[in-house]
Design a protein around this motif. Structure first.
Motif, PDB file in Angstrom:
ATOM      1  N   HIS A  63     -10.458  20.897  -1.855  1.00  0.00           N
ATOM      2  CA  HIS A  63      -8.871  20.488  -1.718  1.00  0.00           C
ATOM      3  C   HIS A  63      -8.531  20.466  -3.170  1.00  0.00           C
ATOM      4  CE1 HIS A  63      -9.758  19.625   2.738  1.00  0.00           C
ATOM      5  NE2 HIS A  63     -10.338  18.409   2.107  1.00  0.00           N
ATOM      6  N   GLN A  64      -9.182  20.607  -4.330  1.00  0.00           N
ATOM      7  CA  GLN A  64      -8.893  20.490  -5.532  1.00  0.00           C
ATOM      8  C   GLN A  64      -8.476  21.842  -5.809  1.00  0.00           C
ATOM      9  OE1 GLN A  64     -12.117  18.329  -7.024  1.00  0.00           O
ATOM     10  NE2 GLN A  64     -12.206  20.020  -8.459  1.00  0.00           N
ATOM     11  N   LEU A 108      -1.714  17.793   1.980  1.00  0.00           N
ATOM     12  CA  LEU A 108      -2.791  18.536   2.677  1.00  0.00           C
ATOM     13  C   LEU A 108      -3.313  17.165   3.831  1.00  0.00           C
ATOM     14  CD1 LEU A 108      -5.366  20.022   0.930  1.00  0.00           C
ATOM     15  CD2 LEU A 108      -3.689  21.601   2.230  1.00  0.00           C
ATOM     16  N   ARG A 109      -3.294  17.825   4.982  1.00  0.00           N
ATOM     17  CA  ARG A 109      -3.401  16.685   6.083  1.00  0.00           C
ATOM     18  C   ARG A 109      -4.329  16.525   6.559  1.00  0.00           C
ATOM     19  NH1 ARG A 109       1.501  16.442   9.617  1.00  0.00           N
ATOM     20  NH2 ARG A 109       1.502  18.194  10.432  1.00  0.00           N
ATOM     21  N   HIS A 110      -5.084  15.816   7.562  1.00  0.00           N
ATOM     22  CA  HIS A 110      -6.711  15.772   7.985  1.00  0.00           C
ATOM     23  C   HIS A 110      -6.475  14.799   9.102  1.00  0.00           C
ATOM     24  CE1 HIS A 110      -8.544  13.229   4.463  1.00  0.00           C
ATOM     25  NE2 HIS A 110      -7.777  12.473   5.504  1.00  0.00           N
ATOM     26  N   PRO A 167       0.982  26.454   2.845  1.00  0.00           N
ATOM     27  CA  PRO A 167       1.314  25.370   1.688  1.00  0.00           C
ATOM     28  C   PRO A 167      -0.095  25.632   0.029  1.00  0.00           C
ATOM     29  CG  PRO A 167       0.015  24.681   3.183  1.00  0.00           C
ATOM     30  CD  PRO A 167       0.125  25.600   3.223  1.00  0.00           C
ATOM     31  N   ASN A 198      -4.958  15.037  -3.434  1.00  0.00           N
ATOM     32  CA  ASN A 198      -5.841  14.643  -4.278  1.00  0.00           C
ATOM     33  C   ASN A 198      -6.367  14.364  -5.819  1.00  0.00           C
ATOM     34  OD1 ASN A 198      -8.495  15.523  -5.773  1.00  0.00           O
ATOM     35  ND2 ASN A 198      -9.336  16.646  -3.448  1.00  0.00           N
ATOM     36  N   PRO A 247      -3.189  25.680   5.306  1.00  0.00           N
ATOM     37  CA  PRO A 247      -3.897  26.325   3.752  1.00  0.00           C
ATOM     38  C   PRO A 247      -4.305  27.644   4.644  1.00  0.00           C
ATOM     39  CG  PRO A 247      -4.466  24.298   3.341  1.00  0.00           C
ATOM     40  CD  PRO A 247      -3.590  24.414   5.302  1.00  0.00           C
ATOM     41  N   GLU A 304       5.668  18.268   1.787  1.00  0.00           N
ATOM     42  CA  GLU A 304       5.325  19.907   2.558  1.00  0.00           C
ATOM     43  C   GLU A 304       5.605  20.764   2.834  1.00  0.00           C
ATOM     44  OE1 GLU A 304       1.396  18.482   4.229  1.00  0.00           O
ATOM     45  OE2 GLU A 304       1.899  20.766   6.055  1.00  0.00           O
ATOM     46  N   ASP A 357     -13.715  18.048   5.229  1.00  0.00           N
ATOM     47  CA  ASP A 357     -13.271  17.771   5.557  1.00  0.00           C
ATOM     48  C   ASP A 357     -11.741  18.853   5.887  1.00  0.00           C
ATOM     49  OD1 ASP A 357     -10.952  15.743   4.997  1.00  0.00           O
ATOM     50  OD2 ASP A 357     -10.583  15.103   3.511  1.00  0.00           O
ATOM     51  N   GLU A 358     -11.054  18.684   6.782  1.00  0.00           N
ATOM     52  CA  GLU A 358     -10.482  19.461   7.619  1.00  0.00           C
ATOM     53  C   GLU A 358      -9.530  19.621   7.361  1.00  0.00           C
ATOM     54  OE1 GLU A 358     -11.940  21.457   9.520  1.00  0.00           O
ATOM     55  OE2 GLU A 358     -14.140  21.238   9.970  1.00  0.00           O
ATOM     56  N   VAL A 359      -9.089  20.514   6.788  1.00  0.00           N
ATOM     57  CA  VAL A 359      -7.335  20.279   6.437  1.00  0.00           C
ATOM     58  C   VAL A 359      -6.329  21.604   7.420  1.00  0.00           C
ATOM     59  CG1 VAL A 359      -7.676  19.034   4.388  1.00  0.00           C
ATOM     60  CG2 VAL A 359      -7.263  21.757   4.572  1.00  0.00           C
ATOM     61  N   SER A 360      -7.485  21.962   8.152  1.00  0.00           N
ATOM     62  CA  SER A 360      -6.984  22.944   9.925  1.00  0.00           C
ATOM     63  C   SER A 360      -6.611  23.986   8.755  1.00  0.00           C
ATOM     64  CB  SER A 360      -5.345  22.813  10.572  1.00  0.00           C
ATOM     65  OG  SER A 360      -5.212  21.661   9.239  1.00  0.00           O
ATOM     66  N   GLU A 365       5.808  15.122   4.759  1.00  0.00           N
ATOM     67  CA  GLU A 365       5.704  16.399   5.800  1.00  0.00           C
ATOM     68  C   GLU A 365       6.735  17.268   4.922  1.00  0.00           C
ATOM     69  OE1 GLU A 365       5.883  16.284   9.751  1.00  0.00           O
ATOM     70  OE2 GLU A 365       4.199  15.162  10.030  1.00  0.00           O
ATOM     71  N   ALA A 380       3.543  27.342   7.377  1.00  0.00           N
ATOM     72  CA  ALA A 380       4.116  26.036   7.235  1.00  0.00           C
ATOM     73  C   ALA A 380       2.710  25.019   6.776  1.00  0.00           C
ATOM     74  CB  ALA A 380       5.103  25.178   7.071  1.00  0.00           C
ATOM     75  N   PHE A 428      -2.686  12.867   3.082  1.00  0.00           N
ATOM     76  CA  PHE A 428      -3.615  12.949   1.378  1.00  0.00           C
ATOM     77  C   PHE A 428      -3.101  13.434   0.553  1.00  0.00           C
ATOM     78  CE2 PHE A 428      -7.104  15.764   1.663  1.00  0.00           C
ATOM     79  CZ  PHE A 428      -6.956  16.379   2.391  1.00  0.00           C
ATOM     80  N   SER A 481      -1.230  25.477  -4.716  1.00  0.00           N
ATOM     81  CA  SER A 481      -0.144  24.749  -4.335  1.00  0.00           C
ATOM     82  C   SER A 481       1.094  25.567  -4.357  1.00  0.00           C
ATOM     83  CB  SER A 481      -0.162  23.227  -4.560  1.00  0.00           C
ATOM     84  OG  SER A 481       0.771  23.510  -5.481  1.00  0.00           O
ATOM     85  N   LEU A 497       0.213  18.882  -3.604  1.00  0.00           N
ATOM     86  CA  LEU A 497       0.055  19.505  -2.542  1.00  0.00           C
ATOM     87  C   LEU A 497      -0.438  18.626  -2.087  1.00  0.00           C
ATOM     88  CD1 LEU A 497      -1.254  21.305  -1.355  1.00  0.00           C
ATOM     89  CD2 LEU A 497      -3.684  21.411  -1.823  1.00  0.00           C
TER      90      LEU A 497
END
Lengths: 477, 661
Positions: free
Chosen positions: A455-456, B90-92, A183, B80, A155, B117, A18-21, B114, A152, B78, A460, B88
């Motif tokens: 992700h968990q 995050l975006r996908h 983030p 978690n 991650p 974020e 699950d890509e979050v860049s 955003e 920003a 989204f 953060s 937190l």
């Protein structure tokens, strides 16, 4: 970044991705690697050596340049490294920040300097009207903070040596959070990442890198701290062995990197070089010469040096005679002198396995003891873990690191382990591709950072703000 | 090359200057669309375009025309829910869904996401968590349950001299942190005795005399706490099965055993190559042995079932086996069952199987046997035979056991060599070849008897009776059986010789009778009768010699002895064919009147008895008559009959002998 997919379903679901860049940064003594999570090779690989240019007009100021293309023979130029040679951890934090910014910001996101993709007109057009306004708003909000928080959106996952200390770890999260405004952040140990790159959660990771060789047991995605073994038997140690061999050979072999050569003429094998040397009209800092020497020796290592595959040691009677009958390898120096290498190319690497076979070195620090040879490191590592884990670890040995690409390294390691642990199932897992071996830790980090279940784990920004830098010790165990 | 080009070259006038440019224009327009080969083909036609070239290609237009608009993707924020903090976001990349498109609050929501974020600390952003998609991976977050206890509970149940509450707390915390992964827990366990507030962060702190806990210590303490807390929450008797077994496992955790096991494991890892190889070979051996015992057990079971079969019958009705005949039939049954079952040869496992087969056969028989025998001896006259039978079985059973060491000895030659004396005392014997399976030693005697025809059998038994040797051996030890065998062989030769001598006697008598008749016919007083036997005796002696040689050959050939002797007796029959035929009707009638000549031996015996009775009256003539008749019959009938007749002639003699006694 993530490419738009033509299929309706998202195939990453199958692989748990699950890509979050996210960005991945892996710093080593010889190279620093940075890239996007989910890719199989780092986008930007720079030597950890950088150039410091002394400004002649300013009294004390100096300017740092990063990347091979800036490291060339020039006046008032010194080549430095921001990492520690013995520990492979960051030594010079100021430069580290500069270097990482040069990679993460300038090299990975060059568009930051240009106009935003949403504003450069390329993406305008048929989008829904609400969408455009939304993006504009977001961009304007971003721009306001861009100056201080350049990362920003992404991650950041960083790797660290397994013996990295608490202070250095806190420093890393501070930089990521305060300087770049990530983030989310995570700090992962290189052996864990290397094991992940090999698709294993539990493994015995043998990392033969440039400055150091480390052997670490990884259990269920965590390193076992008591098992960490480290030795300076690595690429640079091997270079010194080669130097020692060059010095002791009968006509002494000069190491002259190509920047010193004006022109060369072909000569017969073993004949002295007839190259015309370049004359520089400025004083060159010795560090530059050392850096260039190292590059030449690296080439020599890549093309000539081989590891005696075993069984048994290279010094066992008969082995050398056998090697002498085998075809050798020819290496031509930049100055044109060339030579056939036969048994010498086995001798230089033998010290990794057999401390009695190492060549005499100039400094006492370079000498290795028996405990620092690769098989002994593995033995010590295994002895420091629970007995129940040992068979599993022996069956899952992950070999990574650039120096492990030496010809015959895996065969020898396998032979040594078989004699050391007869009756046990010994299995080596070494990536076949050169890049996968060299960037093993980075690739593992890339996999980890693109996993949906990861992700968990991220620390953060909010958690950092609440708990301070100490959170990294609590979370990234 | 087009036609107008040729015209150009040849300076020919073109077809009107006005039309040409327009044509050129036309073709150039047409050519624009064409490429490659198509254009070449077009050019071939020159000014007259060829029809085969496709006029229009529609794919270019269709490419955009019939396609759906590109799928829209968006960076969707989204969260978690598995995270400790919900902050937190995050975006996908996700496909844009139609539901969200027209909705007005969507940009708002995105903005919220955003802004949240961007400035994480700003809680006033208040992301609406309901509207944010939850990660599909949140469900994979699993946490272990670590026992909880209060201060009171600790003091009442969990107090331990070795462990302070502080350290126990620390242990529980570490266990939770590392999800019960004991190797890691042990690796990271760094408890400092509470010295003020020692933080768990030990990497930087100075360690003051840390207790070295082994992995087993940690486990033992944890299991102790967990088990006790489990029992506190629900008393043991109320636990369900799963809980109870878990509780049992935890209560029964023995750190000493674990330590010992690990020591063994460690020693096992440190083996040398030779040891490893040896162990490997031993393991292989064990596996082989196990496989063999399995096979062996199966064979034994098979054997048991086979042996059980008749014994189950005997439990119902023992009396059928109480006679020697019964025993014999039982044996035959067993043997036929053996053969019909077509089992694998026991040769491979002989060494083990023989004692076992001997065992069960002996066990059921031997103990109750004595009483049974006593009973039977007391009760019945036929108990004699029965007793023998039983004895045979016991003797062979007990004898079968000592045979075991010899076979074993053959397999393992390092066994101590026995002297001849010892071999005798222990009943050890060596055999070149053994029949498969156990046999009664008594069978050897039986075999000799059973291979003979019934008449011969009867004669042998008669001889034995004469010698006062019982046909059933009372105690068939090896020596006895050997002697018996020898005796039987001797009896056999004796009988053969007797038969021969009888034959010659008969011949002599015949010749005498003939002579007497001739003399009678010639009216000569039977004076030269004394000289006649002398000459006859000379010839007879020759024939006897011949016969003897033939007999020897016949003996070698085995059972053919009778047939060959019959062949020799045919000679005189052929020689006196005329006489014989003359005599035959008269004598034959006489005989037929008394009793019909039968082929079976009992009939022959009866005949012999009848003849004996007549012998007194008819004297020599009668005797020779029967002799002639007998000798004639073989020429017409089969070999079997012939042999029977020969036998009966011999049995005549034996019957006579019996009479004499």
């Amino acid at each position: 970044m993530a490419q738009p997919l033509t299929t309706a379903s998202v195939p990453t679901d199958i692989y748990g991705g699950d890509e979050v860049s996210a960005l991945v940064l892996d710093a080593g003594y010889c190279q620093t690697r940075a890239g996007f999570a989910g890719e199989d090779v780092p986008k930007s690989v720079l030597p950890s050596f950088y150039g410091a240019i002394k400004d002649t007009n300013a009294a004390s100021g100096s300017r740092n340049v990063f990347g091979d293309d800036f490291i060339y023979a020039r006046p008032d130029f010194e080549v430095k490294n921001y990492m520690s040679r013995t520990e492979s951890v960051v030594e010079d934090w100021d430069t580290a920040v500069q270097m990482w910014e040069a990679m993460l910001l300038d090299r990975l996101q060059p568009e930051r300097r240009q106009t935003q993709p949403s504003k450069n007109g390329l993406n305008d057009g048929a989008d829904g009207e609400g969408d455009v306004s939304m993006e504009d708003a977001a961009v304007s909000a971003e721009n306001a903070e861009n100056a201080e928080k350049p990362l920003a959106e992404s991650p950041l996952l960083m790797t660290e040596a397994p013996w990295n200390q608490g202070k250095a770890r806190e420093k890393a999260i501070e930089i990521a959070m305060e300087n770049w405004g990530c983030p989310a952040f995570w700090l992962s140990r290189t052996p864990v990442c290397a094991a992940f790159a090999a698709g294993k959660a539990s493994a015995l990771v043998v990392d033969v890198g440039g400055a150091n060789t480390s052997v670490t047991a990884v259990h269920d995605g965590m390193i076992l701290k008591r098992s960490i073994q480290k030795s300076h038997v690595g690429g640079i140690w091997l270079s010194n062995q080669i130097r020692s061999m060059f010095d002791s050979s009968d006509p002494k072999i000069e190491v002259r990197p190509s920047y010193m050569i004006e022109s060369k003429v072909p000569v017969d094998a073993g004949a002295p070089s007839q190259a015309i040397l370049r004359k520089l009209n400025f004083d060159l800092h010795p560090s530059y010469r050392a850096y260039e020497d190292e590059r030449l020796l690296t080439e020599y290592k890549e093309s000539v040096v081989e590891v005696w595959r075993g069984p048994g040691r290279y010094s066992n009677p008969g082995n050398e005679d056998l090697v002498k009958t085998q075809p050798g390898r020819i290496f031509e120096m930049p100055d044109g002198s060339n030579q056939m290498w036969r048994e010498q190319r086995f001798r230089v690497s033998e010290g990794m396995w057999d401390e009695t076979a190492q060549l005499p070195t100039t400094s006492e620090e370079e000498r290795i003891t028996k405990a620092q040879t690769v098989p002994e490191l593995i033995r010590a590592c295994l002895n420091a873990v629970d007995v129940d884990l040992r068979p599993n670890l022996l069956g899952n040995i992950v070999v990574t690191g650039g120096t492990s690409l030496l010809n015959g390294f895996n065969d020898r390691l396998n032979n040594e382990l078989m004699t050391m642990y007869p009756g046990m199932r010994v299995k080596l897992h070494a990536a076949g591709l050169t890049t996968e071996r060299r960037f093993g830790a980075w690739i593992g980090g890339s996999i980890l950072a693109s996993l949906g279940t990861f992700h968990q784990m991220w620390i953060s920004k909010k958690e950092y703000d609440e708990n301070g830098a100490g959170i990294v010790e609590k979370r990234c165990k | 090359m087009a036609s107008h080009d040729v015209r150009d070259m040849l300076n020919l006038p073109s077809e009107g200057g006005g039309s040409r440019p327009t044509k050129k224009q036309k073709t150039s327009i047409a050519r624009q669309n064409l490429k490659g080969l198509a254009r070449e083909v077009q050019n071939l036609g020159g000014d007259n375009p060829i029809a085969i070239v496709p006029e229009i290609s529609s794919f270019k237009r269709r490419r955009f025309g019939s396609r759906k608009p590109a799928a829209r993707w968006e960076m969707r924020p989204f969260r978690n829910s598995a995270r400790g903090d919900e902050s937190l976001i995050l975006r996908h990349w996700r496909r844009k869904t139609d539901v969200q498109q027209p909705a007005a609050p969507q940009p708002e929501q995105q903005q919220n996401g955003e802004s949240n974020e961007d400035k994480m600390d700003a809680d006033n952003g208040e992301p609406k968590p309901d509207e944010l998609e939850d990660s599909s991976f949140a469900k994979f977050n699993v946490k272990v349950d670590v026992p909880q206890y209060s201060e009171d509970q600790y003091n009442s149940t969990l107090a331990n001299n070795d462990w302070t509450k502080d350290e126990t707390d620390y242990l529980m915390e570490v266990v939770r942190d590392y999800d019960l992964r004991w190797p890691i827990i042990w690796d990271r366990y760094e408890y400092q005795a509470k010295d003020g507030d020692a933080s768990t962060d030990s990497s930087t702190a100075v360690v003051p005399a840390r207790k070295n806990r082994t992995l087993e210590d940690l486990k033992a303490r944890y299991y102790e706490v967990a088990a006790k807390m489990m029992a506190v929450q629900r008393p043991v008797q109320y636990m369900n099965q799963a809980e109870f077994s878990l509780h049992e496992i935890m209560v029964n955790f023995k750190p000493e055993d674990e330590t010992r096991r690990k020591k063994f494991a460690e020693a096992q890892m440190g083996r040398s190559k030779e040891e490893a190889r040896e162990e490997e070979s031993l393991l292989l051996e064990v596996r082989r042995i196990l496989a063999r015992t399995e096979k062996f057990n199966q064979e034994r079971r098979e054997l048991y079932s086979r042996l059980d079969y008749p014994t189950t019958e005997t439990t119902q009705d023992l009396s059928t086996f109480k006679t020697s005949n019964g025993l014999h039939t039982l044996l035959q049954n067993l043997m036929t069952a053996d053969k019909s079952k077509k089992r694998k040869p026991l040769m491979g496992t002989d060494g083990q199987s023989t004692p076992v087969t001997a065992g069960p056969s002996a066990q059921p028989g031997s103990t109750p046997l004595v009483e049974q025998r006593r009973e039977s001896i007391a009760a019945s006259a036929s108990g004699n035979g029965h007793g023998h039978g039983r004895h045979d079985s016991t003797a062979s059973a007990t004898d079968a056991r000592p045979e075991k060491p010899t076979k074993k000895g053959a397999q393992a030659p390092e066994r101590k060599k026995l002297s001849e004396q010892e071999e005798l005392t222990y009943g050890v014997s060596t055999h070149d070849r053994l029949p498969s399976g156990p046999t009664f030693r008594y069978d050897r005697i039986n075999k000799i008897l059973t291979t003979k025809s019934n008449a011969q059998h009867a004669r042998i038994t008669n001889t034995l009776n004469e010698l006062d040797v019982p046909a059933r051996l009372t105690m068939p030890t090896k020596a006895v059986v050997d002697q018996m065998e020898h005796l039987l062989v001797n009896i056999q030769t004796l009988l053969d010789l007797k038969k021969l001598s009888d034959k010659f006697d008969a011949e002599i008598k015949l010749e005498k009778a003939k002579k007497a008749e001739k003399d009678k016919a010639a009216g000569i007083v039977p004076q030269p009768a004394a000289a006649e036997p002398a000459t006859k005796g000379g010839t007879n002696g020759e024939t006897a010699k011949e016969n003897g040689a033939a007999n020897k050959d016949a003996k070698k050939a085995g059972g053919d002895a009778t047939s060959s002797s019959a062949a020799t007796t045919e000679k005189p029959a052929a020689g006196e064919g005329v006489n014989g035929e003359k005599e035959a009707p008269t004598k034959g009638d006489e005989k037929a009147s008394t009793e019909k000549p039968t082929d079976d031996s009992t009939g022959a015996d009866d005949k012999a008895a009848a003849k004996e009775a007549k012998d007194d009256t008819n004297g020599v003539k009668q005797e020779t008559g029967t002799g002639e008749e007998k000798e004639e019959r073989p020429s017409s009938s089969g070999g079997q009959k012939r042999s029977a007749s020969v036998l009966s002639s011999v049995s005549d003699k034996s019957a006579k002998r019996q009479k004499k006694q």
